[in-house]
Design a protein around this motif. Structure first.
Motif, PDB file in Angstrom:
ATOM      1  N   CYS A  28       2.656  -4.218   7.514  1.00 49.75           N
ATOM      2  CA  CYS A  28       4.044  -4.081   7.731  1.00 49.75           C
ATOM      3  C   CYS A  28       4.438  -3.032   8.584  1.00 49.75           C
ATOM      4  N   ASN A  29       3.871  -1.857   8.275  1.00 51.20           N
ATOM      5  CA  ASN A  29       4.112  -0.551   8.892  1.00 51.20           C
ATOM      6  C   ASN A  29       2.937   0.167   8.529  1.00 51.20           C
ATOM      7  N   ALA A  30       2.051   0.399   9.787  1.00 49.45           N
ATOM      8  CA  ALA A  30       1.154   1.078   9.824  1.00 49.45           C
ATOM      9  C   ALA A  30       1.078   2.695   9.511  1.00 49.45           C
ATOM     10  N   ASP A  31       2.332   3.193   9.407  1.00 45.84           N
ATOM     11  CA  ASP A  31       2.630   4.749   9.001  1.00 45.84           C
ATOM     12  C   ASP A  31       2.788   4.620   7.596  1.00 45.84           C
ATOM     13  N   ASP A  32       3.217   3.637   6.857  1.00 45.02           N
ATOM     14  CA  ASP A  32       3.304   3.449   5.591  1.00 45.02           C
ATOM     15  C   ASP A  32       2.953   2.194   4.728  1.00 45.02           C
ATOM     16  N   ARG A  33       1.633   2.221   4.331  1.00 48.56           N
ATOM     17  CA  ARG A  33       1.101   1.319   3.921  1.00 48.56           C
ATOM     18  C   ARG A  33       1.229   0.670   2.576  1.00 48.56           C
ATOM     19  N   SER A  34       2.317   1.272   1.910  1.00 48.25           N
ATOM     20  CA  SER A  34       2.735   0.738   0.587  1.00 48.25           C
ATOM     21  C   SER A  34       3.457  -0.399   0.737  1.00 48.25           C
ATOM     22  N   GLY A  35       3.910  -0.748   2.063  1.00 48.84           N
ATOM     23  CA  GLY A  35       4.602  -2.027   2.093  1.00 48.84           C
ATOM     24  C   GLY A  35       3.950  -3.213   2.878  1.00 48.84           C
ATOM     25  N   ASP A  36       2.527  -3.210   2.845  1.00 47.26           N
ATOM     26  CA  ASP A  36       1.610  -4.162   2.906  1.00 47.26           C
ATOM     27  C   ASP A  36       1.843  -5.354   2.052  1.00 47.26           C
ATOM     28  N   LEU A  37       1.872  -6.419   2.593  1.00 45.05           N
ATOM     29  CA  LEU A  37       1.865  -7.664   1.987  1.00 45.05           C
ATOM     30  C   LEU A  37       0.269  -7.738   1.743  1.00 45.05           C
ATOM     31  N   LEU A  38       0.149  -7.971   0.259  1.00 42.56           N
ATOM     32  CA  LEU A  38      -1.469  -7.837  -0.146  1.00 42.56           C
ATOM     33  C   LEU A  38      -1.858  -9.050  -0.696  1.00 42.56           C
ATOM     34  N   THR A  39      -3.199  -9.554  -0.768  1.00 41.29           N
ATOM     35  CA  THR A  39      -3.768 -10.479  -1.519  1.00 41.29           C
ATOM     36  C   THR A  39      -5.255 -10.001  -1.956  1.00 41.29           C
ATOM     37  N   ARG A  40      -5.737 -10.211  -3.017  1.00 45.45           N
ATOM     38  CA  ARG A  40      -7.024  -9.539  -3.477  1.00 45.45           C
ATOM     39  C   ARG A  40      -7.836 -10.657  -4.315  1.00 45.45           C
ATOM     40  N   GLY A  41      -9.091 -10.796  -4.210  1.00 49.84           N
ATOM     41  CA  GLY A  41     -10.024 -11.530  -4.944  1.00 49.84           C
ATOM     42  C   GLY A  41     -11.271 -11.337  -5.063  1.00 49.84           C
ATOM     43  N   TRP A  42     -12.092 -12.128  -5.517  1.00 48.69           N
ATOM     44  CA  TRP A  42     -13.418 -11.841  -5.910  1.00 48.69           C
ATOM     45  C   TRP A  42     -14.526 -12.830  -5.293  1.00 48.69           C
ATOM     46  N   VAL A  43     -15.798 -12.532  -4.947  1.00 50.68           N
ATOM     47  CA  VAL A  43     -16.729 -13.231  -4.902  1.00 50.68           C
ATOM     48  C   VAL A  43     -18.028 -12.903  -4.887  1.00 50.68           C
ATOM     49  N   GLN A  44     -18.912 -13.808  -5.541  1.00 56.96           N
ATOM     50  CA  GLN A  44     -20.114 -13.618  -6.042  1.00 56.96           C
ATOM     51  C   GLN A  44     -21.047 -14.384  -5.406  1.00 56.96           C
ATOM     52  N   ARG A  45     -22.236 -14.049  -4.876  1.00 58.44           N
ATOM     53  CA  ARG A  45     -23.050 -14.848  -4.357  1.00 58.44           C
ATOM     54  C   ARG A  45     -24.354 -15.061  -5.350  1.00 58.44           C
ATOM     55  N   GLN A  46     -24.684 -16.415  -5.501  1.00 58.47           N
ATOM     56  CA  GLN A  46     -25.545 -16.931  -6.236  1.00 58.47           C
ATOM     57  C   GLN A  46     -26.631 -17.706  -5.622  1.00 58.47           C
ATOM     58  N   ALA A  47     -27.908 -17.775  -6.278  1.00 56.37           N
ATOM     59  CA  ALA A  47     -28.923 -18.300  -5.685  1.00 56.37           C
ATOM     60  C   ALA A  47     -28.902 -19.725  -5.518  1.00 56.37           C
ATOM     61  N   LEU A  48     -29.109 -20.308  -4.355  1.00 60.07           N
ATOM     62  CA  LEU A  48     -29.290 -21.836  -4.224  1.00 60.07           C
ATOM     63  C   LEU A  48     -30.176 -22.546  -5.181  1.00 60.07           C
ATOM     64  N   THR A  49     -29.837 -23.353  -6.028  1.00 58.82           N
ATOM     65  CA  THR A  49     -30.885 -24.029  -7.063  1.00 58.82           C
ATOM     66  C   THR A  49     -31.596 -25.021  -6.128  1.00 58.82           C
TER      67      THR A  49
END
Length: 244
Positions: free
Chosen positions: A143-164
């Motif tokens: 939202c403001n490159a000079d103040d990143r505290s106002g970012d609209l944020l999402t976060r999550g996780w990914v794990q790679r597993q072997a194809l069985t």
């Protein structure tokens, strides 16, 4: 309740893929995503102060399960978000291995809302994800490159597993339109959604029946994780990567 559901879905998909039964009822059952038995802290919907951002609703939303965690069998998976209309012009994607940055890029935001995707580069600049390791990702509207505290944020996780071998055999036995079903029943979210997204974006408007089938599969997959509100959103083709 998750383990019995997983066993039911896996036995059902094995039977249907083996016998070739692809009725409309089977389609609904098979498109259901069966989550792994874990979740991690994250944020599926964008949070922040929205400083400097004018946004339409619904808000920035990661297309991930509510557990904030998903599995892939790909070395370089693809990630998806619904991006609302906003006066912000850029977003940032960061993939972390603990405190180490694996990949970081800035993306030009479109002027219209829709589903945006980011794939990890396969040009050798980003190493393949390590099997069994949890990686955390962040996607922010700046939202403001000079103040990143106002970012609209999402976060999550990914794990790679072997194809069985079992899943590899199932994937080899079915047409492309049914591969997302196999991934979903095996709890492999990122590949289930990426497979359908690729097919929907590549299908011709003249292919009425295949397109309708893909739409039904897409709708059912998103509904199974509570994201049905985004099923009709258009895809943002070829997002502009500003740096990486």
């Amino acid at each position: 309740m998750i383990r019995p559901l997983r066993r039911f879905a896996q036995s059902t998909i094995a039977l249907l893929l083996t016998t070739g039964i692809l009725s409309s009822m089977a389609t609904v059952v098979l498109a259901q995503y069966v989550p792994p038995d874990r979740g991690l802290p994250g944020r599926r919907e964008g949070g922040g102060t929205r400083g400097g951002c004018a946004l339409t609703q619904p808000t920035l939303t990661a297309l991930i399960p509510s557990q904030n965690f998903g599995v892939t069998v790909q070395e370089h998976p693809t990630f998806f978000w619904y991006v609302p209309q906003t006066n912000a012009t850029t977003a940032e994607f960061v993939l972390m291995d603990g405190n180490q940055t694996v990949y970081e890029t800035t993306i030009a935001l479109p002027k219209t809302p829709g589903i945006l995707q980011v794939s990890l580069p396969i040009d050798g600049t980003v190493p393949p994800l390590t099997i069994g390791k949890d990686y955390q990702w962040y996607f922010s509207i700046i939202c403001n490159a000079d103040d990143r505290s106002g970012d609209l944020l999402t976060r999550g996780w990914v794990q790679r597993q072997a194809l069985t071998p079992d899943l590899a055999a199932k994937l080899a036995q079915v047409p492309a339109v049914d591969r997302s079903t196999a991934y979903a029943a095996a709890g492999i979210w990122y590949d289930a959604i990426a497979t359908l997204a690729d097919l929907r974006q590549s299908s011709s408007p003249a292919e009425t029946q295949p397109s309708q089938l893909l739409k039904e599969r897409w709708n059912t997959l998103l509904e199974s994780v509570g994201l049905e509100a985004f099923a009709d959103q258009p895809f943002i083709a070829e997002p502009t990567i500003l740096n990486q």
